[in-house]
Design an enzyme around this catalytic site. Structure first.
Site, PDB file in Angstrom:
ATOM      1  N   ASP A 156       0.872  -1.165   0.000  1.00 48.05           N
ATOM      2  CA  ASP A 156       0.000   0.000   0.000  1.00 48.05           C
ATOM      3  C   ASP A 156       0.920   1.229   0.000  1.00 48.05           C
ATOM      4  O   ASP A 156       2.119   1.100   0.295  1.00 48.05           O
ATOM      5  CB  ASP A 156      -0.871  -0.056   1.268  1.00 48.05           C
ATOM      6  N   LEU A 157       0.387   2.394  -0.318  1.00 48.95           N
ATOM      7  CA  LEU A 157       1.235   3.596  -0.354  1.00 48.95           C
ATOM      8  C   LEU A 157       1.095   4.444   0.916  1.00 48.95           C
ATOM      9  O   LEU A 157       2.016   4.530   1.733  1.00 48.95           O
ATOM     10  CB  LEU A 157       0.858   4.439  -1.583  1.00 48.95           C
ATOM     11  N   ASP A 158      -0.097   5.054   1.060  1.00 48.05           N
ATOM     12  CA  ASP A 158      -0.306   6.025   2.143  1.00 48.05           C
ATOM     13  C   ASP A 158      -0.266   5.326   3.502  1.00 48.05           C
ATOM     14  O   ASP A 158      -1.085   4.446   3.774  1.00 48.05           O
ATOM     15  CB  ASP A 158      -1.675   6.709   1.981  1.00 48.05           C
ATOM     16  N   THR A 168       1.855   9.971   4.349  1.00 51.40           N
ATOM     17  CA  THR A 168       0.844  10.877   3.781  1.00 51.40           C
ATOM     18  C   THR A 168      -0.510  10.731   4.461  1.00 51.40           C
ATOM     19  O   THR A 168      -1.387  11.565   4.246  1.00 51.40           O
ATOM     20  CB  THR A 168       0.662  10.596   2.279  1.00 51.40           C
ATOM     21  N   LYS A 211      -9.221   5.483   6.056  1.00 51.53           N
ATOM     22  CA  LYS A 211      -7.929   4.981   5.567  1.00 51.53           C
ATOM     23  C   LYS A 211      -8.140   3.870   4.547  1.00 51.53           C
ATOM     24  O   LYS A 211      -8.933   2.951   4.785  1.00 51.53           O
ATOM     25  CB  LYS A 211      -7.083   4.467   6.730  1.00 51.53           C
ATOM     26  N   SER A 269      -2.523   0.648  -4.454  1.00 51.89           N
ATOM     27  CA  SER A 269      -3.025   1.791  -3.669  1.00 51.89           C
ATOM     28  C   SER A 269      -4.359   2.304  -4.198  1.00 51.89           C
ATOM     29  O   SER A 269      -4.612   2.254  -5.402  1.00 51.89           O
ATOM     30  CB  SER A 269      -1.991   2.928  -3.755  1.00 51.89           C
ATOM     31  N   ALA A 270      -5.166   2.843  -3.294  1.00 48.64           N
ATOM     32  CA  ALA A 270      -6.443   3.451  -3.691  1.00 48.64           C
ATOM     33  C   ALA A 270      -6.245   4.861  -4.242  1.00 48.64           C
ATOM     34  O   ALA A 270      -7.154   5.438  -4.825  1.00 48.64           O
ATOM     35  CB  ALA A 270      -7.362   3.524  -2.474  1.00 48.64           C
ATOM     36  N   LYS A 283     -10.918  -0.714  -2.247  1.00 46.96           N
ATOM     37  CA  LYS A 283     -10.768  -1.559  -1.066  1.00 46.96           C
ATOM     38  C   LYS A 283     -11.964  -1.290  -0.154  1.00 46.96           C
ATOM     39  O   LYS A 283     -12.383  -0.141  -0.073  1.00 46.96           O
ATOM     40  CB  LYS A 283      -9.481  -1.208  -0.304  1.00 46.96           C
ATOM     41  N   GLU A 334      -0.175  -3.324   4.559  1.00 46.39           N
ATOM     42  CA  GLU A 334      -1.284  -2.375   4.638  1.00 46.39           C
ATOM     43  C   GLU A 334      -1.372  -1.715   6.003  1.00 46.39           C
ATOM     44  O   GLU A 334      -1.077  -2.347   7.008  1.00 46.39           O
ATOM     45  CB  GLU A 334      -2.605  -3.152   4.457  1.00 46.39           C
ATOM     46  N   ASP A 335      -1.843  -0.458   6.040  1.00 48.79           N
ATOM     47  CA  ASP A 335      -2.084   0.171   7.351  1.00 48.79           C
ATOM     48  C   ASP A 335      -3.575   0.388   7.607  1.00 48.79           C
ATOM     49  O   ASP A 335      -3.935   0.934   8.640  1.00 48.79           O
ATOM     50  CB  ASP A 335      -1.381   1.539   7.435  1.00 48.79           C
TER      51      ASP A 335
HETATM   52  C1  BG6 Z   1      -5.670   5.789   0.194  1.00 45.82           C
HETATM   53  C2  BG6 Z   1      -5.722   6.567   1.487  1.00 45.82           C
HETATM   54  O1  BG6 Z   1      -4.388   5.268   0.022  1.00 45.82           O
HETATM   55  O2  BG6 Z   1      -5.985   6.620  -0.910  1.00 45.82           O
HETATM   56  C3  BG6 Z   1      -7.068   7.256   1.638  1.00 45.82           C
HETATM   57  O3  BG6 Z   1      -5.519   5.702   2.582  1.00 45.82           O
HETATM   58  C4  BG6 Z   1      -7.333   8.114   0.415  1.00 45.82           C
HETATM   59  O4  BG6 Z   1      -7.041   8.047   2.802  1.00 45.82           O
HETATM   60  C5  BG6 Z   1      -7.265   7.242  -0.856  1.00 45.82           C
HETATM   61  O5  BG6 Z   1      -8.632   8.701   0.485  1.00 45.82           O
HETATM   62  C6  BG6 Z   1      -7.498   8.044  -2.130  1.00 45.82           C
HETATM   63  O6  BG6 Z   1      -6.434   8.933  -2.297  1.00 45.82           O
HETATM   64  P1  BG6 Z   1      -6.402  10.126  -3.330  1.00 45.82           P
HETATM   65  O7  BG6 Z   1      -4.960  10.568  -3.308  1.00 45.82           O
HETATM   66  O8  BG6 Z   1      -6.832   9.585  -4.658  1.00 45.82           O
HETATM   67  O9  BG6 Z   1      -7.353  11.157  -2.833  1.00 45.82           O
HETATM   68 MG    MG Z   2      -2.766   3.152   3.585  1.00 44.14          MG
END
Ligand code: BG6
Ligand code: MG
Length: 217
Positions: free
Chosen positions: A9-11, A17, A45, A114-115, A145, A169-170
């Protein structure tokens, strides 16, 4: 035995972030005259931007029309991008830079799942994008997700079977997605939120090369 792969996962896993997403949603909530706590933020999240706004508005018991929602989504992302513009490699989470370079050097396959629709931008800014064997982000999937689509697509891009993939993942939604994909799930952060993960670590500093080697064995 098949060579295993890792899907990150990224964030909140690669880079810190998650706090910026929270701050941007919190600003939006104050504008709409309600408080938004860090505990409530756990529900957002890993969840897509659009779905996050729906959850936030439900928490504030606010009903808005589609065009107003669109406007708020743009505002949230603009504010988030201002934080991202200030960010540098110091915000890569502990041990991650070392681990990604180790995996890359040792030809252990890994992908991003990542989402976020800002994922590529962030990985470029951190100078990490070239290390990944595949990238799947919020622009590539139609379901967010906890649906497993993002991880299944990442596995297929790496040419791996789901059962040979380990997801890091977090977020609760991310652990659910990994479990639904029948992948091994590693939760980073609070054990309470991530109790469905196969393994829970306090933070990314525990994601050592030794730990990863044992998982791959
Ligand atoms: C996920 C985050 O990685 O991405 C969420 O955990 C976030 O908090 C989602 O809403 C979407 O991110 P973005 O950058 O497309 O707004
Ligand atoms: Mg995350």
């Amino acid at each position: 035995m098949n060579q295993k792969a890792i899907i990150f996962d990224l964030d909140g896993v690669i880079v810190d972030t998650a706090k910026y997403h929270y701050l941007a949603w919190k600003t939006l909530a104050s504008k709409l005259n309600f408080d938004f706590t860090e505990a409530q933020n756990e529900q957002l999240k890993g969840v897509s931007r659009v779905r996050s706004l729906e959850i936030l508005l439900d928490l504030g018991k606010i009903h808005l029309e589609a065009d107003q929602k669109k406007q708020l989504l743009e505002e949230k992302n603009e504010q988030y991008l201002q934080y991202i513009a200030q960010m540098d490699q110091k915000e890569i989470l502990p041990g991650i830079d070392n681990l990604l370079h180790y995996l890359n050097l040792n030809k252990i396959p890994f992908a991003l799942g990542s989402a976020s629709k800002n994922a590529r931008l962030i990985l470029e800014k951190l100078d990490l994008i070239h290390l990944f064997g595949a990238i799947v982000d919020g622009n590539d999937v139609s379901t967010a997700k906890p649906d497993p689509e993002v991880f299944l697509l990442a596995a297929s891009k790496l040419g791996k079977k789901p059962e040979d993939c380990i997801v890091i993942e977090d977020a609760k939604a991310g652990i659910e997605a990994a479990n639904l994909a029948l992948m091994t799930s590693i939760g980073i952060g609070g054990g309470k939120v991530l109790k469905e993960a196969d393994f829970v670590l306090n933070d990314t500093s525990q994601l050592t090369i030794d730990f990863v080697q044992k998982l791959m064995a």
